[in-house]
Motif scaffolding. Structure first.
Motif, PDB file in Angstrom:
ATOM      1  N   ALA A   4       0.847  -1.211   0.000  1.00 30.34           N
ATOM      2  CA  ALA A   4       0.000   0.000   0.000  1.00 30.34           C
ATOM      3  C   ALA A   4       0.874   1.250   0.000  1.00 30.34           C
ATOM      4  N   ALA A   5       1.958   1.199   0.795  1.00 33.21           N
ATOM      5  CA  ALA A   5       2.852   2.377   0.854  1.00 33.21           C
ATOM      6  C   ALA A   5       3.540   2.566  -0.492  1.00 33.21           C
ATOM      7  N   ARG A   6       3.885   1.438  -1.153  1.00 31.08           N
ATOM      8  CA  ARG A   6       4.540   1.556  -2.476  1.00 31.08           C
ATOM      9  C   ARG A   6       3.593   2.168  -3.495  1.00 31.08           C
ATOM     10  N   ARG A   7       2.323   1.738  -3.420  1.00 32.27           N
ATOM     11  CA  ARG A   7       1.334   2.293  -4.368  1.00 32.27           C
ATOM     12  C   ARG A   7       1.146   3.791  -4.127  1.00 32.27           C
ATOM     13  N   ALA A   8       1.118   4.156  -2.825  1.00 29.76           N
ATOM     14  CA  ALA A   8       0.941   5.587  -2.503  1.00 29.76           C
ATOM     15  C   ALA A   8       2.149   6.378  -3.000  1.00 29.76           C
ATOM     16  N   GLU A   9       3.327   5.796  -2.845  1.00 32.26           N
ATOM     17  CA  GLU A   9       4.532   6.509  -3.293  1.00 32.26           C
ATOM     18  C   GLU A   9       4.507   6.680  -4.818  1.00 32.26           C
ATOM     19  N   SER A  10       4.048   5.643  -5.494  1.00 30.17           N
ATOM     20  CA  SER A  10       3.981   5.710  -6.955  1.00 30.17           C
ATOM     21  C   SER A  10       3.016   6.825  -7.393  1.00 30.17           C
ATOM     22  N   LEU A  11       1.904   6.937  -6.663  1.00 28.57           N
ATOM     23  CA  LEU A  11       0.922   7.980  -6.987  1.00 28.57           C
ATOM     24  C   LEU A  11       1.510   9.372  -6.740  1.00 28.57           C
ATOM     25  N   ILE A  12       2.230   9.499  -5.633  1.00 25.19           N
ATOM     26  CA  ILE A  12       2.837  10.804  -5.321  1.00 25.19           C
ATOM     27  C   ILE A  12       3.897  11.159  -6.367  1.00 25.19           C
ATOM     28  N   ARG A  13       4.681  10.168  -6.782  1.00 26.02           N
ATOM     29  CA  ARG A  13       5.684  10.442  -7.829  1.00 26.02           C
ATOM     30  C   ARG A  13       4.977  10.883  -9.120  1.00 26.02           C
ATOM     31  N   SER A  14       3.847  10.263  -9.416  1.00 30.60           N
ATOM     32  CA  SER A  14       3.106  10.649 -10.621  1.00 30.60           C
ATOM     33  C   SER A  14       2.619  12.090 -10.507  1.00 30.60           C
ATOM     34  N   VAL A  15       2.130  12.446  -9.314  1.00 26.30           N
ATOM     35  CA  VAL A  15       1.633  13.805  -9.103  1.00 26.30           C
ATOM     36  C   VAL A  15       2.780  14.807  -9.276  1.00 26.30           C
ATOM     37  N   ARG A  16       3.936  14.482  -8.735  1.00 27.75           N
ATOM     38  CA  ARG A  16       5.084  15.391  -8.866  1.00 27.75           C
ATOM     39  C   ARG A  16       5.488  15.545 -10.334  1.00 27.75           C
ATOM     40  N   ALA A  17       5.446  14.447 -11.063  1.00 29.42           N
ATOM     41  CA  ALA A  17       5.802  14.521 -12.494  1.00 29.42           C
ATOM     42  C   ALA A  17       4.789  15.395 -13.233  1.00 29.42           C
ATOM     43  N   LEU A  18       3.516  15.244 -12.898  1.00 34.47           N
ATOM     44  CA  LEU A  18       2.479  16.062 -13.557  1.00 34.47           C
ATOM     45  C   LEU A  18       2.684  17.538 -13.251  1.00 34.47           C
ATOM     46  N   GLU A  19       3.019  17.833 -11.996  1.00 32.99           N
ATOM     47  CA  GLU A  19       3.276  19.238 -11.632  1.00 32.99           C
ATOM     48  C   GLU A  19       4.441  19.787 -12.450  1.00 32.99           C
ATOM     49  N   HIS A  20       5.497  18.979 -12.557  1.00 32.58           N
ATOM     50  CA  HIS A  20       6.694  19.385 -13.308  1.00 32.58           C
ATOM     51  C   HIS A  20       6.309  19.706 -14.765  1.00 32.58           C
TER      52      HIS A  20
END
Ligand SMILES: C[S@@+](CC[C@H](N)C(=O)[O-])C[C@H]1O[C@@H](n2cnc3c(N)ncnc32)[C@H](O)[C@@H]1O
Length: 397
Positions: A4-20
């Motif tokens: 679950a923590a890995r999935r959450a981290e993956s989602l956060i990384r995706s959000v950061r990439a989208l912001e970038h």
């Protein structure tokens, strides 16, 4: 780390990439390697899918999120839709819920966990509601307009309808939302490798034929150099192609017999692979691109020998960057004529006297190609005959 923590981290990384991508106007090719740094290929692939897919659907999701927030007026937790990371987290969760095998329960868990990681645990309830509604098929599509269904910015939808017609857009529009796994090539962009270009351009030009590639981006110029490493007859110049003084020396004496101008453009024909273009481009940026295209045409033309040909291509579906661009240029350039082109059989396309527009299909993406010929008495050097053909140079921009 738990799943679950890995999935959450993956989602956060995706959000950061989208912001970038959105805030810094960077492309997927820049954002994705950063977002998946240190991860295994499979985990990087999930981020790639989430970021690209969310961008393809972003305009649609934003409408839905705004509608949900409006319906919950008065509930302060819904101010989440005004907060950029949370808005992108919700959009990414919507994508994962509707377009990946992840179950709604998993998406809810990783999105609410991601919300806590962002220090915004107060927004967990609206996020859960958005995902659960999506999982239950409760979207806001009963009232969706065409631009929203195709997830296009309003200006681009309007221009595509007026340039190509609503029926054509209806036919290919839904494809723009698909993951491009079945595409073979991007018609009218650099279809194939630069060395293929080199080989094709040099065919029949004799042993003295050379290729000079001009590319402004250092990263792309380095990649070109690498792929042309075995091509002794090719040179790559990292420079501004609108300024021939930066690259003319690499071409030597005499004009080029052929120029391929793969022009920077809105990328409106390749939105499947470049969905970020929908958040980067606007009517104003397209106007600026049109001016750059004219400058590139003028510079390339100045190095084209009389009797030579200039192939102009874009990955755009907009008339301003395509038919109007070459028409405008041909009207000003001494000795320029537009050669009629026949589209390849089977390609979804529209042929006009100015060139051929390829419409996105299952087999290829969209774009435009036109061929300009320079009369023997064309501008500048050489006049009739254009000099010794064994000394002509091939230039690729
Ligand atoms: C449609 S892309 C085609 C690139 C190449 N054919 C490929 O497929 O990788 C347009 C390219 O033009 C480059 N570009 C934009 N403006 C330029 C300029 N003024 N001089 C040289 N290159 C430029 C961009 O960096 C981009 O790589």
């Amino acid at each position: 780390m738990s799943r679950a923590a890995r999935r959450a981290e993956s989602l956060i990384r995706s959000v950061r990439a989208l912001e970038h991508i959105i805030e810094r106007k960077r492309g997927l090719e820049d954002a994705l390697p950063r977002a998946s740094a240190g991860l295994e290929a499979r985990a990087g692939g999930v981020i790639h899918d989430t970021v690209a897919g969310t961008l393809r659907h972003l305009h649609q999701y934003e409408r839905r999120l705004d509608a949900a927030a409006a319906a919950a007026a008065g509930d302060r937790a819904w101010r989440a839709v005004e907060d950029m990371p949370l808005r992108l987290l919700m959009a990414s969760a919507l994508f994962q819920c509707e377009h990946t095998p992840a179950s709604a329960a998993h998406v809810v868990r990783s999105a609410t966990e991601g919300c806590a990681q962002l220090g915004r645990a107060w927004a967990q309830a609206p996020i859960e509601s958005v995902v659960r509604n999506a999982a239950a098929g409760r979207g806001f599509f009963s009232r969706a307009g065409a631009a929203e269904r195709l997830s296009l910015p309003a200006w681009l939808h309007e221009d595509l309808v007026s340039n190509l017609g609503a029926r054509r857009l209806d036919a290919f529009g839904p494809l723009l939302l698909q993951r491009p796994s079945r595409l073979h090539l991007a018609v009218a962009s650099s279809a194939g490798s630069p060395s293929e270009y080199a080989a094709r351009l040099s065919e029949g030009s004799g042993p003295a034929a050379r290729l000079v590639a001009v590319e402004r981006s250092r990263r792309k110029a380095a990649a070109l150099r690498e792929s042309l490493a075995g091509e002794g007859r090719a040179a790559v110049v990292c420079g501004d192609a609108t300024r021939p003084e930066e690259w003319a020396a690499a071409c030597g004496e005499g004009g080029a017999s052929a120029v391929v101008l793969d022009a920077p453009c809105s990328a409106s024909g390749i939105l499947r692979t470049r969905p970020e273009a929908k958040v980067h481009q606007s009517r104003e940026s397209v106007e600026a691109l049109c001016e750059t295209q004219q400058r590139l045409l003028r510079a390339a033309w100045s190095r084209l020998a009389p009797g030579g040909e200039l192939l102009y291509t874009t990955c755009s579906l907009l008339r301003a960057e395509n038919e109007e661009a070459v028409q405008r240029f041909a009207a000003e350039a001494p000795g320029a004529t537009l050669a009629p082109l026949r589209p390849p059989r089977g390609a979804l396309s529209r042929a006009q006297p100015q060139g051929v527009t390829f419409l996105p299909s299952e087999e290829h993406q969209g774009g435009f190609v036109a061929l300009l010929r320079k009369g023997e008495r064309g501008q500048g050097r050489g006049g009739r005959g254009g000099g010794d053909s064994s000394r002509r140079r091939d230039v690729f921009v």
